[in-house]
Scaffold this motif. Structure first.
Motif, PDB file in Angstrom:
ATOM      1  N   ILE A  30       0.842  -1.195   0.000  1.00  0.00           N
ATOM      2  CA  ILE A  30       0.000   0.000   0.000  1.00  0.00           C
ATOM      3  C   ILE A  30       0.880   1.250   0.000  1.00  0.00           C
ATOM      4  CG2 ILE A  30      -1.573   1.368   1.413  1.00  0.00           C
ATOM      5  CD1 ILE A  30      -2.863  -1.153   2.356  1.00  0.00           C
ATOM      6  N   ASP A  31       0.539   2.214  -0.826  1.00  0.00           N
ATOM      7  CA  ASP A  31       1.133   3.541  -0.767  1.00  0.00           C
ATOM      8  C   ASP A  31       0.351   4.353   0.261  1.00  0.00           C
ATOM      9  OD1 ASP A  31       3.381   4.189  -2.175  1.00  0.00           O
ATOM     10  OD2 ASP A  31       2.339   4.495  -4.068  1.00  0.00           O
ATOM     11  N   ILE A  32       1.025   4.854   1.282  1.00  0.00           N
ATOM     12  CA  ILE A  32       0.357   5.677   2.280  1.00  0.00           C
ATOM     13  C   ILE A  32       1.010   7.057   2.257  1.00  0.00           C
ATOM     14  CG2 ILE A  32      -0.243   5.959   4.699  1.00  0.00           C
ATOM     15  CD1 ILE A  32      -0.129   3.014   5.058  1.00  0.00           C
ATOM     16  N   HIS A  33       0.198   8.078   2.177  1.00  0.00           N
ATOM     17  CA  HIS A  33       0.701   9.443   2.092  1.00  0.00           C
ATOM     18  C   HIS A  33       0.177  10.270   3.265  1.00  0.00           C
ATOM     19  CE1 HIS A  33       2.224   8.889  -2.036  1.00  0.00           C
ATOM     20  NE2 HIS A  33       1.196   8.072  -2.149  1.00  0.00           N
ATOM     21  N   PHE A  34       1.057  11.052   3.841  1.00  0.00           N
ATOM     22  CA  PHE A  34       0.680  11.959   4.913  1.00  0.00           C
ATOM     23  C   PHE A  34       1.009  13.385   4.504  1.00  0.00           C
ATOM     24  CE2 PHE A  34       1.435   7.943   7.148  1.00  0.00           C
ATOM     25  CZ  PHE A  34       0.240   7.832   7.851  1.00  0.00           C
ATOM     26  N   GLU A  35       0.275  14.322   5.065  1.00  0.00           N
ATOM     27  CA  GLU A  35       0.455  15.725   4.705  1.00  0.00           C
ATOM     28  C   GLU A  35       1.615  16.369   5.446  1.00  0.00           C
ATOM     29  OE1 GLU A  35      -3.192  17.766   5.296  1.00  0.00           O
ATOM     30  OE2 GLU A  35      -4.280  16.693   3.721  1.00  0.00           O
ATOM     31  N   SER A  36       2.065  15.772   6.519  1.00  0.00           N
ATOM     32  CA  SER A  36       3.138  16.389   7.307  1.00  0.00           C
ATOM     33  C   SER A  36       4.050  15.329   7.879  1.00  0.00           C
ATOM     34  CB  SER A  36       2.541  17.223   8.448  1.00  0.00           C
ATOM     35  OG  SER A  36       1.966  16.377   9.434  1.00  0.00           O
ATOM     36  N   LYS A  37       5.253  15.750   8.236  1.00  0.00           N
ATOM     37  CA  LYS A  37       6.208  14.853   8.872  1.00  0.00           C
ATOM     38  C   LYS A  37       5.699  14.412  10.244  1.00  0.00           C
ATOM     39  CE  LYS A  37      10.251  16.894   6.605  1.00  0.00           C
ATOM     40  NZ  LYS A  37      11.514  17.639   6.811  1.00  0.00           N
ATOM     41  N   SER A  38       4.920  15.286  10.877  1.00  0.00           N
ATOM     42  CA  SER A  38       4.380  14.927  12.189  1.00  0.00           C
ATOM     43  C   SER A  38       3.418  13.746  12.080  1.00  0.00           C
ATOM     44  CB  SER A  38       3.674  16.128  12.817  1.00  0.00           C
ATOM     45  OG  SER A  38       4.577  17.173  13.072  1.00  0.00           O
ATOM     46  N   VAL A  91      -7.238   9.484  15.454  1.00  0.00           N
ATOM     47  CA  VAL A  91      -6.112  10.328  15.854  1.00  0.00           C
ATOM     48  C   VAL A  91      -6.191  11.677  15.148  1.00  0.00           C
ATOM     49  CG1 VAL A  91      -3.608  10.512  16.027  1.00  0.00           C
ATOM     50  CG2 VAL A  91      -4.704   8.259  16.171  1.00  0.00           C
ATOM     51  N   PHE A  92      -6.135  12.733  15.924  1.00  0.00           N
ATOM     52  CA  PHE A  92      -6.160  14.115  15.449  1.00  0.00           C
ATOM     53  C   PHE A  92      -4.783  14.709  15.709  1.00  0.00           C
ATOM     54  CE2 PHE A  92      -6.703  18.640  15.897  1.00  0.00           C
ATOM     55  CZ  PHE A  92      -7.810  19.022  15.168  1.00  0.00           C
ATOM     56  N   VAL A  93      -4.043  15.038  14.664  1.00  0.00           N
ATOM     57  CA  VAL A  93      -2.682  15.569  14.799  1.00  0.00           C
ATOM     58  C   VAL A  93      -2.671  17.041  14.419  1.00  0.00           C
ATOM     59  CG1 VAL A  93      -0.266  15.323  14.122  1.00  0.00           C
ATOM     60  CG2 VAL A  93      -1.761  13.303  14.160  1.00  0.00           C
ATOM     61  N   ARG A  94      -2.096  17.850  15.289  1.00  0.00           N
ATOM     62  CA  ARG A  94      -1.990  19.284  15.013  1.00  0.00           C
ATOM     63  C   ARG A  94      -0.765  19.827  15.747  1.00  0.00           C
ATOM     64  NH1 ARG A  94      -6.311  22.659  13.505  1.00  0.00           N
ATOM     65  NH2 ARG A  94      -7.358  20.766  12.739  1.00  0.00           N
ATOM     66  N   ASN A  95      -0.210  20.927  15.281  1.00  0.00           N
ATOM     67  CA  ASN A  95       0.959  21.496  15.958  1.00  0.00           C
ATOM     68  C   ASN A  95       0.542  22.256  17.214  1.00  0.00           C
ATOM     69  OD1 ASN A  95       0.450  24.365  15.338  1.00  0.00           O
ATOM     70  ND2 ASN A  95       0.902  23.786  13.225  1.00  0.00           N
ATOM     71  N   VAL A 125      -5.933  13.524  20.768  1.00  0.00           N
ATOM     72  CA  VAL A 125      -5.235  14.641  20.143  1.00  0.00           C
ATOM     73  C   VAL A 125      -3.742  14.442  20.350  1.00  0.00           C
ATOM     74  CG1 VAL A 125      -4.864  17.135  20.177  1.00  0.00           C
ATOM     75  CG2 VAL A 125      -7.160  16.208  20.560  1.00  0.00           C
ATOM     76  N   VAL A 126      -2.967  14.577  19.287  1.00  0.00           N
ATOM     77  CA  VAL A 126      -1.509  14.443  19.373  1.00  0.00           C
ATOM     78  C   VAL A 126      -0.875  15.762  18.952  1.00  0.00           C
ATOM     79  CG1 VAL A 126       0.529  13.243  18.531  1.00  0.00           C
ATOM     80  CG2 VAL A 126      -1.596  11.969  18.896  1.00  0.00           C
ATOM     81  N   ASN A 127      -0.018  16.284  19.807  1.00  0.00           N
ATOM     82  CA  ASN A 127       0.730  17.506  19.493  1.00  0.00           C
ATOM     83  C   ASN A 127       1.931  17.117  18.637  1.00  0.00           C
ATOM     84  OD1 ASN A 127       2.318  19.816  19.455  1.00  0.00           O
ATOM     85  ND2 ASN A 127       1.880  20.345  21.579  1.00  0.00           N
ATOM     86  N   GLY A 128       1.912  17.511  17.366  1.00  0.00           N
ATOM     87  CA  GLY A 128       2.982  17.153  16.454  1.00  0.00           C
ATOM     88  C   GLY A 128       4.330  17.723  16.848  1.00  0.00           C
ATOM     89  N   ASP A 129       4.363  18.782  17.672  1.00  0.00           N
ATOM     90  CA  ASP A 129       5.625  19.377  18.090  1.00  0.00           C
ATOM     91  C   ASP A 129       6.447  18.416  18.951  1.00  0.00           C
ATOM     92  OD1 ASP A 129       4.742  21.598  16.788  1.00  0.00           O
ATOM     93  OD2 ASP A 129       4.358  22.790  18.599  1.00  0.00           O
ATOM     94  N   HIS A 130       5.785  17.412  19.520  1.00  0.00           N
ATOM     95  CA  HIS A 130       6.498  16.426  20.334  1.00  0.00           C
ATOM     96  C   HIS A 130       7.507  15.646  19.493  1.00  0.00           C
ATOM     97  CE1 HIS A 130       7.228  13.300  23.328  1.00  0.00           C
ATOM     98  NE2 HIS A 130       6.924  12.386  22.421  1.00  0.00           N
TER      99      HIS A 130
END
Length: 214
Positions: A30-38, A91-95, A125-130
């Motif tokens: 499967i090709d999986i794509h994400f919008e951010s490195k986080s 999972v909700f990821v945000r900076n 909620v996951v803080n991507g800055d971590h």
């Protein structure tokens, strides 16, 4: 898109898009794509957990009433994890900057209150800055080495970790009587399984402080 985790290596682009031989329902890659490195890092962190059975992206939208705009809106969760006990977690990821804003906090509350029962059992909620650059690099290296099976090395290093005294990773490897490459690979796998712990926000190497996870 559903994926069952397999320990394997992958290439990763600067945009966080990656291909990994995680197998879908028909056992095709499967090709999986994400919008951010986080988001990418959150997914890898989850897949290293042996209790995670599956990862899903490109999820159907959750419709919710937005109090800020006074309109019905749609939200696409970044991913959904399924655990081996059947629990489904959205999972909700945000900076961190965004998460500190009242508007975002209200949006999260509105979205979470609107999650249908058949969509997920819980949401986080996951803080991507971590996931600092060093943390992401460590995740990538640990994921890659997890594709290499060496149960003997893993067992010997874990036994040394539980029965001997050490401070740095190089000391633990010496106590295990493993060669440095095998010992280091075993250490990374044990870190990925959270049997050992270290400072993930610094690049993990033989001079890293290492200890058993409490």
């Amino acid at each position: 898109m559903t994926a069952t985790p397999h320990r394997a290596s992958f290439p990763c682009s600067q945009r966080g898009q990656f291909w990994t031989p995680i197998r879908g329902p028909d056992w095709a890659p499967i090709d999986i794509h994400f919008e951010s490195k986080s988001e990418f890092a959150v997914a890898l962190d989850a897949l290293l957990d042996p209790s995670v059975f599956g990862l899903e992206v490109q999820l159907p939208p959750v419709r919710y009433w937005c109090r800020t705009s006074q309109k019905r809106r749609s939200h696409h969760f970044d991913m959904r994890l399924t655990f081996d006990d059947g629990l489904r977690r959205a999972v909700f990821v945000r900076n961190g900057d965004s998460l500190s804003k009242r508007k975002t906090q209200d949006e999260i509350e509105d979205i979470f209150n609107a999650i249908p029962e058949d969509f997920a059992d819980e949401a986080i909620v996951v803080n991507g800055d971590h996931f600092t650059r060093a943390y992401r690099d460590n995740l990538r290296r640990i994921w890659e080495v997890s594709a290499v099976e060496d149960a003997d090395a893993d067992e010997r290093l874990e036994e040394a970790a539980r029965t001997t005294n050490y401070w740095l990773l190089q000391d633990l490897i010496k106590k295990s009587d493993l060669t440095s490459p095998r010992g280091f690979g075993a250490a990374l796998r044990l870190l990925g399984r959270r049997i050992l712990c270290a400072d993930w926000h610094a690049v993990i190497g033989v001079h890293s402080r290492i200890e058993l996870n409490a």
